[in-house]
Design an enzyme around this catalytic site. Structure first.
Site, short mmCIF file in Angstrom:
data_model
loop_
_atom_site.label_atom_id
_atom_site.label_comp_id
_atom_site.label_asym_id
_atom_site.label_seq_id
_atom_site.Cartn_x
_atom_site.Cartn_y
_atom_site.Cartn_z
N GLY A 95 69.29 72.77 19.11
CA GLY A 95 69.15 74.20 18.90
C GLY A 95 68.67 74.37 17.47
N GLY A 97 69.02 74.21 14.14
CA GLY A 97 70.06 73.68 13.28
C GLY A 97 69.84 73.91 11.80
N ARG A 98 68.61 74.19 11.39
CA ARG A 98 68.35 74.51 9.99
C ARG A 98 67.27 75.58 9.86
NH1 ARG A 98 64.94 69.62 7.13
NH2 ARG A 98 63.74 68.92 8.93
N LYS A 118 62.63 77.13 8.11
CA LYS A 118 63.05 75.73 8.09
C LYS A 118 63.73 75.51 6.73
CE LYS A 118 61.12 71.09 9.02
NZ LYS A 118 59.85 70.38 9.30
N ASP A 130 72.89 69.43 6.89
CA ASP A 130 73.19 70.40 5.83
C ASP A 130 72.36 71.67 5.94
OD1 ASP A 130 70.67 69.63 4.95
OD2 ASP A 130 71.37 68.61 3.15
N GLY A 131 71.46 71.74 6.95
CA GLY A 131 70.67 72.94 7.15
C GLY A 131 69.60 73.18 6.12
N ARG A 184 57.60 80.01 8.58
CA ARG A 184 56.44 79.79 9.44
C ARG A 184 56.08 81.07 10.18
NH1 ARG A 184 59.70 75.37 12.24
NH2 ARG A 184 59.12 73.38 11.29
N ASP A 257 61.68 69.76 22.66
CA ASP A 257 62.10 70.88 21.82
C ASP A 257 61.07 71.16 20.71
OD1 ASP A 257 63.25 68.28 21.06
OD2 ASP A 257 63.95 69.30 19.28
N ASP A 267 56.29 72.34 13.73
CA ASP A 267 57.36 71.46 13.27
C ASP A 267 56.82 70.11 12.81
OD1 ASP A 267 59.87 70.84 12.48
OD2 ASP A 267 60.67 70.44 14.47
#
Length: 459
Positions: A95, A97-98, A118, A130-131, A184, A257, A267
């Site tokens: 999902g 996550g950062r 991001k 740690d995101g 983005r 994903d 990404d």
């Protein structure tokens, strides 16, 4: 810090369509409170196309470093929920996550666009991360997305890069290292993995809702037909695979994903551009089996489209899904010929002559080890001369059957080819890391944009 002249700005047209999906699709989150916010890159060209050209640097930092809501759009950031096959292993624990989606708006083409992040902090999907994002990772993503845009690949666009003042520890690069948050601009953030999650949960009602949302808001069709959706995704992802090949680009992590259902590339982690037409060239040091090697990318993207078909089985006819998926190869073969001809500055001919030329080019590149960037630059500029050996005679003969599509007088074609190989990326970063010297970075973005204008000189 504009990098080239801007068109007349688009009016700001905010949207909140993501909220119509309901809270089963996302989690409201808060952005990290960064110790500093230093603006390193703002994409004024993209900002003009979505109605944000008027922001001064302080306002820009408020919205894209501190994430104050933009007027009329999402009231707070949303971390999207999805699953994914990662190197063919299914993972239900992924999902955002950062990152998160924090704004929607319409661009100057009338498309619904998202601003996503991001490195903006932890979310319920961060697991043990740690995101955060390294500044080097942000610089690399700006360079990748700018180069792909120039090369005609439909890609997310790096909208903003802000250094955030934290020292990050990373096991695969020198640490501590500098931190950043990237924004983005994307035509939606609905992934194949978004559909996979609902199929995994056997949530047919939300599968139908997501299908309808995607067709209406991302494809402009008032429909909830899953076959129609798969048809679109097959066409778009086949084109994406073809454009990757013509660009000589290796994404590195083509997991489900990381595949957007609009066929938009995004990404950029361990990406690289291949210096030569080496089918085995990989981008990720951890891709030991070469699953996402240069020449295997069409196969990988087709496999991902297959996972969308699998996810739709509970709400669609299986035979129709199989028939739709079976069209991928035909679309890919047509698109890869078109993409390579476009990069060489040639007008398409009939199917047979196009295929003959593309086959000859791929064969000569592979057998001679010639530079991809140099070869396409020289063909576009009309300089496939005797400096190319007899191994290129078949290409020369095939070129005689095609006319230029563009004006070869653009001054770019008289110089050296624009490339983005790993050594240059590392050199750009070295100046930033050692001396905080951003001159090479900004010069490279300007060069890439000039390259893009030369490639697209036919309009």
């Amino acid at each position: 810090m504009p990098l080239d002249p801007q068109p007349s700005p688009q009016a700001w047209r905010p949207a909140t369509t993501l909220l119509s999906l309901g809270d089963a699709f996302y989690d409201p989150v808060e952005a990290a409170d960064f110790p500093q916010t230093t603006l390193r890159f703002r994409n004024d060209r993209a900002a003009a196309q979505v109605g944000l050209a008027h922001l001064d640097d302080a306002e820009w930092i408020d919205h894209f470093g501190r994430f104050q809501p933009l007027p009329g759009t999402l009231p707070q950031p949303l971390a999207l929920r999805y699953h994914g096959h990662q190197f063919r292993n299914y993972n239900p624990e992924v999902g955002d996550g950062r990152g998160f989606t924090f704004a929607q708006m319409y661009d100057d083409r009338g498309r619904l666009m998202d601003l996503g992040t991001k490195g903006s902090g932890t979310t319920p999907w961060s697991r043990f991360g740690d995101g955060r994002l390294t500044l080097k990772g942000g610089v690399r993503e700006v360079l990748a997305s700018e180069m792909l845009e120039a090369l005609g690949v439909t890609s997310s666009r790096s909208f903003s890069l802000i250094e955030t003042g934290e020292a990050l520890e990373r096991g695969d690069e020198p640490s501590p290292t500098r931190s950043a948050v990237l924004v983005r601009l994307s035509h939606g953030h609905i992934r194949i993995g978004t559909f996979q999650r609902l199929a995994y949960l056997r949530d047919d009602a939300n599968l139908r809702r997501l299908t309808s949302y995607t067709l209406e808001h991302l494809y402009g069709e008032a429909s909830d037909d899953p076959i129609r959706l798969l048809d679109h995704v097959v066409v778009r992802t086949a084109k994406l695979a073809a454009r990757y090949m013509a660009a000589g680009f290796v994404h590195g992590v083509l997991n489900t994903d990381n595949i957007n259902v609009t066929g938009e590339s995004f990404d950029y982690g361990p990406w690289r551009f291949a210096p030569t037409w080496d089918p085995t060239f990989t981008a990720a040091y951890f891709d030991h089996a070469g699953l996402y090697a240069f020449a295997r990318q069409p196969e990988a993207i087709h496999w991902n489209a297959m996972q969308l078909a699998v996810s739709l089985r509970s709400i669609a006819d299986s035979d129709a899904l199989i028939a739709s998926l079976g069209a991928f190869a035909v679309h890919y073969q047509r698109e890869v010929a078109a993409a390579i001809l476009w990069r060489m500055g040639l007008a398409p001919g009939d199917t047979d002559t196009d295929r003959t030329l593309v086959t000859a080019v791929e064969k000569a590149l592979r057998t001679t080890g010639a530079s991809i960037d140099r070869l396409f630059h020289d063909v576009f500029g009309g300089r496939l001369t005797d400096t190319y050996s007899a191994e290129w005679d078949e290409v020369r003969a095939a070129l005689a059957t095609h006319l230029p599509r563009a004006d070869r007088s653009h001054p770019y074609w008289q110089g050296e080819p624009c490339s983005m190989l790993i050594d240059e990326v590392e050199a750009i970063w070295a100046g930033i890391a050692a001396d905080d010297d951003w001159s090479a970075f900004h010069a490279k973005v300007a060069q890439i944009r000039d390259f893009g204008r030369a490639l697209d000189s036919d309009g």
